[in-house]
Design a protein around this motif. Structure first.
Motif, PDB file in Angstrom:
ATOM      1  N   ASN A   5       0.810  -1.145   0.134  1.00 34.06           N
ATOM      2  CA  ASN A   5       0.053   0.012   0.041  1.00 34.06           C
ATOM      3  C   ASN A   5       0.911   1.177  -0.057  1.00 34.06           C
ATOM      4  OD1 ASN A   5       0.918  -0.073   2.588  1.00 34.06           O
ATOM      5  ND2 ASN A   5      -0.883   0.070   3.422  1.00 34.06           N
ATOM      6  N   LYS A   7       2.603   4.524  -1.219  1.00 44.60           N
ATOM      7  CA  LYS A   7       2.433   5.457  -2.208  1.00 44.60           C
ATOM      8  C   LYS A   7       3.614   6.099  -2.856  1.00 44.60           C
ATOM      9  CE  LYS A   7       0.255   9.196  -1.553  1.00 44.60           C
ATOM     10  NZ  LYS A   7      -0.554  10.166  -0.673  1.00 44.60           N
ATOM     11  N   GLU A  37       9.334   6.043  -2.038  1.00 44.15           N
ATOM     12  CA  GLU A  37       8.035   5.814  -1.354  1.00 44.15           C
ATOM     13  C   GLU A  37       7.771   6.825  -0.452  1.00 44.15           C
ATOM     14  OE1 GLU A  37       7.808   1.680  -0.870  1.00 44.15           O
ATOM     15  OE2 GLU A  37       7.078   1.397  -2.969  1.00 44.15           O
TER      16      GLU A  37
END
Lengths: 437, 179
Positions: B4, B6, B178
């Motif tokens: 998950n 981003k 990230e």
């Protein structure tokens, strides 16, 4: 090319001398027009207010031109006391201006001496008969005898100093003797002390005493600061003009204009520092017998005159003179010098006239001090030009002259100590324009 | 790499000042807006290469100064001439000349506040963490490597095209960072 040619003042690369023939009649015209206004103002004032307004106007103009004499005298003495080299080139001009102190400025003081009981309230019959505490505390200085003794002593000291310094300077032109330099140094040494006292006494007795209740230890210093400021601006323009006319080109180095500009900058700050300190200390000390002097100067249009001095006498010249290249840029320095004359005039009115015109700046009377200024300015300019023509334009045999010219100075003389670091070693370097051509 | 996470942006590494300077010029010409260059020491000409304009901090400082001067004048006027009138030393209740020095001090103080707070605001500071700090290799930005980072938030960003651009300007090591 011989060495002589390198320093010839016919160098085609320099701008051509100006044609000043049209200006030759200016001092005479100023004396004529100013004299007419002065006489008219005298008669008008005689009829309407018993010559009081005439006396105040005369005092404004007198204190303005006294600044030039005293400022020049200081520059001459400072030159000798610091054993300066660069200022040899401009010293003769200062010697001539200083010698205006006697007899010319002394003669121009006569109307003040005669009108003193009308101008200075403390010399009037009422306060002379029964002096109040503020006046009594200033005895014996603030007595009629004290006033005239101080005036006599001031002009005596100024006469002695300016004439001795000029005498030995002119004598050196003939003999080239080191004795002359030593004599001038001796006179500067004792002179600087008496100069400080007499200038302070003059500022106190002729300006501050208009409101005799007041006292401020900074007052003499403030007048001194603005006097030297005005003198430097004037000297800059005269030197520049004589450089352009090739009279001083041979003895000026690029540095002279920069140094004069830097001194002008320094005295801009010094004047602001002294006058602000005086204001700040007196205002915040909260003593009514001191604060009233400034309270009067916040009434009516005087408040705005004060602002003009804050911004025009300090901030504008300060900001204008900050940059290094401005100090040798004639196109900027001439307006700054003219501005200095205007600001010193405003400063003199701010110091003198509120004692008589409490409601505000006397615009309806402004023609009279300006007319007297024209008269005195024309007269003193005429005398100055005559003095200038009577002697060499610079001290031609001064041992420091070669240093002022920025040339190699290989021999240690009796008085120089032989410092060589300041000398320009470019022997035979091409003649270059000194300012912003 | 967790599922998950981003993406924050693409990190491109350079070995010397000339490479990173030219890379910055190309990224600037490509019209990117959310990007930055990280280097161990200031590189002359980088402002121009990145197309950076004058900082806006001066305006915050100016507004702070004006606020300070006005505050000083109004404060002294209100305290002396309105709220608690005292006749002292025969002086008027309020004189702008006398109120100038304290007002001037407040001008400087508030001007400095404006500069500091404006700088913090424009830099989005303070913040507790930054995605780049998680990246192991990014520490070399304070040693001997130079980095160009293009954020995914940039409107021109595209995973493949931006990576190609960074390769084309000469980066030998391009990585995704990230958030």
């Amino acid at each position: 090319m011989s060495q002589q040619d390198d320093f010839s003042n016919d160098d085609p690369r320099l701008p051509a001398p100006l044609d000043l023939s049209k200006w030759r009649a200016l001092p005479g015209k100023l004396i004529g027009i100013g004299g007419l206004i002065t006489v008219a103002g005298f008669l008008y004032s005689w009829k309407h207010d018993g010559m009081v307004n005439f006396g105040f106007s005369w005092l404004v103009a007198f204190m303005f031109f006294l600044s030039l004499g005293l400022g020049s005298l200081f520059l001459v003495m400072a030159h000798h006391l610091f054993d300066a080299g660069w200022s040899v080139a401009t010293r003769r001009l200062c010697e001539h201006m200083a010698s205006l102190l006697f007899p010319w400025l002394a003669i121009l003081f006569i109307p003040i001496a005669l009108l003193a009981p009308r101008i200075y309230s403390w010399m009037g019959p009422a306060l002379q008969a029964s002096p109040d505490h503020a006046l009594h505390a200033k005895f014996p200085l603030f007595t009629t005898a004290g006033f005239y003794i101080v005036a006599g002593a001031c002009f005596a000291v100024w006469w002695l100093l300016s004439s001795r310094l000029k005498f030995w300077s002119l004598k050196q032109d003939e003999t080239g003797s080191v004795e002359c330099t030593q004599k001038m140094r001796f006179h500067s040494y004792w002179g600087i002390w008496l100069f400080a006292f007499t200038l302070t006494f003059g500022a106190i007795m002729w300006m501050k005493a208009l409101q005799y209740q007041w006292f401020s230890t900074m007052y003499g210093v403030q007048y001194f600061a603005s006097s030297v400021w005005l003198t430097l601006a004037t000297l800059y323009v005269i030197t520049m003009l004589l450089d352009r006319q090739r009279v001083l080109s041979d003895v000026l180095h690029e540095h002279q204009f920069y140094f004069l500009g830097t001194l002008l900058f320094a005295f801009t700050v010094f004047y602001a520092y002294v006058s602000f300190s005086q204001y700040f200390i007196i205002w915040n000390a909260n003593m009514p017998e001191e604060t009233f002097w400034y309270v009067v100067r916040e009434k009516g249009t005087w408040f705005y005159v004060g602002l003009v001095i804050i911004f025009g006498h300090f901030f504008m010249p300060f900001l204008a003179l900050l940059r290094i290249d401005v100090k040798s840029n004639f196109a900027l320095m001439i307006p700054i010098a003219a501005w200095a004359w205007l600001m010193h005039f405003v400063d003199m009115t701010f110091n003198i006239l509120p004692a008589q015109f409490k409601d505000g700046f006397p615009f309806e009377w402004i023609w009279l001090p300006l007319g007297i200024m024209a008269f005195m300015g024309g007269l003193l300019a005429q005398v100055f030009i005559r003095k200038f023509a009577s002697a060499s334009p610079y001290p031609k045999k001064d041992p420091r002259l070669v240093e002022a010219m920025g040339l190699y100075h290989p021999v240690a003389t009796q008085i120089s100590g032989g410092e060589l670091d300041q000398a320009d070693t470019r022997h035979g370097a091409p003649v270059q324009p000194k300012g912003g051509h | 790499m967790s599922a998950n996470a981003k993406p924050y942006g693409l990190l491109a590494e350079f070995d010397n000042t000339a490479d990173v300077l030219h890379a910055a010029e190309k990224v600037r010409n490509a019209g990117f807006r959310c990007w930055d260059v990280y280097m161990p020491f200031p590189i002359h000409g980088m402002d121009k290469a990145m197309g950076l304009k004058n900082s806006k901090v001066g305006w915050f400082s100016f507004v702070g100064g004006v606020t300070g001067y006005t505050t000083g004048m109004l404060m002294i006027w209100w305290m002396n001439a309105v709220d608690y009138k005292l006749m002292i030393g025969g002086k008027p209740m309020f004189s702008p000349n006398a109120a100038f020095p304290p007002s001037y001090e407040l001008t400087i103080l508030f001007g400095a506040f404006g500069a500091i707070l404006g700088m913090l605001f424009l830099n989005r500071l303070p913040r507790l963490n930054h995605p780049l700090l998680k990246h192991k290799r990014f520490g070399l930005a304070s040693h001997d490597k130079f980095y160009v980072v293009i954020e995914t938030a940039d409107p021109k960003y595209s995973e493949t095209e931006t990576r190609k651009l960074l390769e084309a300007v000469g980066s030998k090591r391009i990585e995704m960072v990230e958030d």
